[in-house]
Design an enzyme around this catalytic site. Sequence first.
Site, PDB file in Angstrom:
ATOM      1  N   CYS A  86       6.796 -18.723   1.445  1.00 50.25           N
ATOM      2  CA  CYS A  86       7.700 -18.341   0.574  1.00 50.25           C
ATOM      3  C   CYS A  86       9.063 -18.751   1.194  1.00 50.25           C
ATOM      4  O   CYS A  86       9.324 -19.729   0.939  1.00 50.25           O
ATOM      5  CB  CYS A  86       7.842 -16.641   0.567  1.00 50.25           C
ATOM      6  SG  CYS A  86       8.697 -16.197  -0.475  1.00 50.25           S
ATOM      7  N   HIS A 181       2.336 -15.112  -0.701  1.00 44.32           N
ATOM      8  CA  HIS A 181       2.304 -14.162   0.756  1.00 44.32           C
ATOM      9  C   HIS A 181       0.581 -14.380   1.043  1.00 44.32           C
ATOM     10  O   HIS A 181       0.070 -13.327   0.437  1.00 44.32           O
ATOM     11  CB  HIS A 181       2.775 -13.149   0.561  1.00 44.32           C
ATOM     12  CG  HIS A 181       4.507 -13.159   0.626  1.00 44.32           C
ATOM     13  ND1 HIS A 181       5.074 -12.896   1.624  1.00 44.32           N
ATOM     14  CD2 HIS A 181       5.311 -13.322  -0.459  1.00 44.32           C
ATOM     15  CE1 HIS A 181       6.434 -13.345   1.345  1.00 44.32           C
ATOM     16  NE2 HIS A 181       6.354 -13.102   0.125  1.00 44.32           N
ATOM     17  N   GLU A 183      -0.458 -13.230   3.846  1.00 39.35           N
ATOM     18  CA  GLU A 183      -0.585 -12.299   4.806  1.00 39.35           C
ATOM     19  C   GLU A 183      -0.776 -10.707   4.165  1.00 39.35           C
ATOM     20  O   GLU A 183      -1.430  -9.976   4.821  1.00 39.35           O
ATOM     21  CB  GLU A 183       0.603 -12.020   5.885  1.00 39.35           C
ATOM     22  CG  GLU A 183       1.835 -11.570   5.043  1.00 39.35           C
ATOM     23  CD  GLU A 183       2.623 -12.803   4.295  1.00 39.35           C
ATOM     24  OE1 GLU A 183       3.884 -12.370   4.052  1.00 39.35           O
ATOM     25  OE2 GLU A 183       2.139 -13.792   3.997  1.00 39.35           O
TER      26      GLU A 183
END
Length: 525
Positions: A86, A181, A183
Site C-alpha cells: 500500500c 493488504h 496481511e
Amino acid sequence: MSKDIHDHRILILDFGSQYTQLIARRVREIGVYCELWSWDVTEEQIKGFNPTGIILAGGPESVTEANSPRAPEYVYTAGVPVLGICYGMQTMAEQLGGGVESSSHKEFGYAAVELIAQSALFNKVEDSIGDNGNALLDVWMSHGDKVSAIPEGFVTVAQTASCAYGAMANEEKQFYGVQFHPEVTHTKQGSRILENFVVDICKCEKLWTSASIIDDAIAKMKAQVGDDEVILGLSGGVDSSVVAMLLHRAIGDKLTCVFVDNGLLRLDEGQQVMDMFGDHFGLNIIKIEAEDRFLNRLAGESEPEAKRKIIGNVFIDVFEEESNKLDNAKWLAQGTIYPDVIESAASATGKAHVIKSHHNVGGLPDYMKLGLVEPLRELFKDEVRKIGLELGLPYDMLYRHPFPGPGLGVRILGEVKKEYADLLRRADAIFIEELHKHDLYTKVSQAFTVFLPVKSVGVMGDARKYDWVVSLRCVETIDFMTARWSHLPYDFLGLVSNRIINEIDGISRVVYDISGKPPATIEWE
C-alpha cells in the site's frame, strides 16, 4: 550445531498503518523472525540488524505531500529483497523514479485483482480464473492515492478495474509492490503471497517455531542469571504464567513466584493459581493475603484513575516487602511482550530510531537493584499462548478472556468495598459458567459483569427487596480497538439474570450493556 532462530530475519518498516503489527504476526506465523521498526531508521541500524528481506508497510500519509515519510535510501541499495505494501508500494515507486497521484476513485474494502504478468511473488496464487484466462484474487484495499507510473525496470503484475498498477515487480532486483493488504484475512491468498516473499524470494528458513522459541529462551535465561535467584510477580494471567513455566524449566527452584491476593480477583482464582502452579507444576510459590490492605487503601476513593494508581502502588509495596525477605534474589522476571516494547518506543510517525526498554510492572523502585529478565519481549500474544500450550499450560487458562490488571477494582463503579467485590465475583462467575455451558464463551471476545453503585426495588416472593444492580457486558472484536456488543439470545440472558437474582442475596436487578466501541469503551472504567 543448531541454527540461531534469529539467523533469518525480516525488517518491517512502520509508516503508521493500523495493520502493521498484523504483517509481523503473519511473518512469524510463517516461521520466520521479524522486527517492527520506525520508517526513519538509520542506515547503520539497518546494517546492524542485517535483515534477510525488508517489508515497507502501509500508512495514513500521502506520498504526494512533500514532508510525508519515505523509506531510507539504503533500503534500495542493501542488496536484499523488498516488498512494499500500500503506502510502502507508493513510496517505493516515487523514490525509484515512478509517480504517485491522488486517485479520483478511492478503494476501501474488497476488490478483485487480475494478474496480468508472471511474478515470483504470485507463484501458485489464485482465487479464480477470469474470462480471459488470467488469475483473479479477492483482496482488501484501503487507499486514496495510487501509483500513476512505475519505475524503470519494473513491470505491472496486477490491476483492478480502477487501479492500473495493483502490483508491480522488478524481478532482477527482487523489488515488489502491492497496492492491497496481504496481511489481513480478507485477502484470501495473503498468507501465501507473504510466504512467497519471505521463504521463496528471501530464502528464509522456518526456524521460528514454538519449540525453538522455548529452547532459545531457556538457554538465554540460564546464561543471563547463572546460579542467581529470580523473583516473579505471578498474577495467574497468560504472560506471567508462561514466564513462570519457562523460568521453572530453566532454573528450577531458583525461581520464587509471589502471588498477591488483593481481594479483587475472580471467584476462587487465588486457590486455582496455587493449585495449578504450586501443587500441579511444583513451582516455588508464596501467596500473600493482602485483601484488607488493598481495600483499606481504596476506601473512600471513587475516581477510576486514582483507584488504578492505588492498586498499582499497594502491589509494589507488598511485592517489595516480600522481595526483601529473599536475600539472594538478584533478578526480577516480567511478562513484557512485544506489543509493550513497540508501544514504549515513539510511534512510527515519531522520531525514535531505537526500540526502547519497557517495564510492565509500573515503576518498581530503582533502589530494589534487581536486574530484569524478560523472556517474552520478542513475542506477540498469540505466540505467548502457543508456547504456553507447548509448556503444558491448560488451553482454558491461556485463552481466557482478558482481565484488567486492577481486577474487579475497575469493574466496581465508584468506591470499592468488600461487599461489592463479593457480590460481583459471584455474579460474574454465573455469567461465565452459563457462557461455557451454552458453548458461547469461545464465540465472543470478552464477557464480564459490572457492579453498579445504585439500588433498585425488587420483589422476592411476597417480600419487597431493595438491592444492588449489576450489568452484563459482552463484546465481539478482532483487535479490541473497535468492538460490537454481542447479540446474545434473549432466553440465555433471561436465564443468567434469573440465576443471579435468585442465587445471590443482595442483587435485585440485572441489565445488559448494548454499547459499541466507539463510542463507549469495553470496560466501564
